[in-house]
Design an enzyme around this catalytic site. Structure first.
Site, PDB file in Angstrom:
ATOM      1  N   TYR A  51       0.698  -1.126  -0.164  1.00 53.03           N
ATOM      2  CA  TYR A  51      -0.123   0.093   0.017  1.00 53.03           C
ATOM      3  C   TYR A  51       0.845   1.152   0.085  1.00 53.03           C
ATOM      4  CZ  TYR A  51      -3.841  -2.954   1.539  1.00 53.03           C
ATOM      5  OH  TYR A  51      -4.839  -4.011   1.613  1.00 53.03           O
ATOM      6  N   HIS A 109       0.707 -11.385   2.220  1.00 50.62           N
ATOM      7  CA  HIS A 109      -0.472 -10.872   1.501  1.00 50.62           C
ATOM      8  C   HIS A 109      -1.337 -11.771   0.682  1.00 50.62           C
ATOM      9  CE1 HIS A 109      -1.538  -6.566   0.062  1.00 50.62           C
ATOM     10  NE2 HIS A 109      -2.487  -7.211   0.325  1.00 50.62           N
TER      11      HIS A 109
END
Length: 279
Positions: A51, A109
């Site tokens: 991010y 992730h």
């Protein structure tokens, strides 16, 4: 401030039923939004290496008036960092950027199964937890076969699996698997990204019956199904509305009616963990 319902993992670790997503919250403005959200009542903040906002999240946590010890800060290890040495460095770099003595919850992730390196990454998270630089460890977008392999090869079961979960993709089998094995389900994009979802007649009807917004009706559906929703919200108004949804009680028929919106092609994009590769 009303206490949020909680979810408990197999080892006793607990998470609140609503967390704060931070995707695309960046810079000073993002940090201010995160600090405001924490002070409004959020105790779970979700981020990721990819991010590119771990520094923003760390600053928001530091700037909040709320005691740091009350906040669970999450980040995620990216696919390109699965090999052992890269995973070790990635875990340390995330902690440094967040400015924390330890990451509260660190996830892998994506499994990136074609690379077949996610067990290496998991082993490094296990070691980081042993060293005390990570408090709790989990995964994101893992299927039951991936979860079982992790536990079989390391003896350690994830406490969390963060997956795509919303009314168009309700994930009934995966959610049941997690509940059976004491794995907390977190829902990314819990309200979806399509305006059409919030205009579905059943959601509009449920919202009207409870005098809440359609978005709050969807979040209440997550709470009723025992998942942890982590919607992104930058404005204090939306942050407070999302938290308030946790106190809305839907009946079984309402939950079933929203779940029935599920579609075979309900994913938001081509993100099947069996084939999706995250860099």
């Amino acid at each position: 401030m009303t206490a949020l319902p909680t979810r408990t993992a197999h080892n006793g670790f607990t998470l609140p039923a609503i967390g704060l997503g931070t995707y695309r919250l960046n810079g000073a403005e993002g940090a201010a939004a995160i600090a405001a959200g924490i002070d409004a009542g959020y105790r779970l903040v979700d981020s990721a290496f990819n991010y590119e906002n771990e520094g923003t999240v760390g600053r928001g946590v530091a700037d909040a008036a709320t005691d740091r010890a009350e906040v669970i800060v999450t980040t995620k290890l990216p696919g390109r960092h699965h090999p052992t040495e890269k995973a070790r460095t990635s875990i340390e770099e995330s902690r440094f950027r967040l400015g924390l003595d330890a990451t509260d919850l660190h996830l892998i992730h994506w499994p990136n199964p074609s690379q077949d390196e996610y067990v290496q990454a998991w082993a490094e998270l296990v070691e980081a937890q042993r060293r005390g630089v990570v408090r709790q460890i989990g995964v994101s977008n893992f299927l039951p076969e991936h979860l079982e392999r992790l536990e079989h090869e390391t003896g350690v079961r994830p406490v969390v699996n963060q997956i795509e979960l919303h009314p168009y993709f309700p994930q009934e089998e995966q959610l049941a698997y997690h509940l059976e094995h004491g794995i907390i389900t977190e829902a990314w994009s819990p309200i979806g990204r399509a305006k059409a979802l919030l205009e579905e007649p059943v959601i509009v009807e449920v919202a009207a019956a409870h005098e809440i917004s359609p978005a709050q009706a969807v979040l209440a559906w997550h709470v009723a199904r025992q998942s942890v929703a982590i919607p992104k919200a930058s404005s204090l108004e939306h942050q407070r509305a999302n938290l308030a949804a946790a106190s809305v009680l839907l009946d079984d028929a309402e939950v079933a009616a929203i779940t029935a919106l599920g579609r075979p092609d309900g994913r938001l994009f081509d993100a099947d963990p069996r084939s999706h590769e995250e860099s």
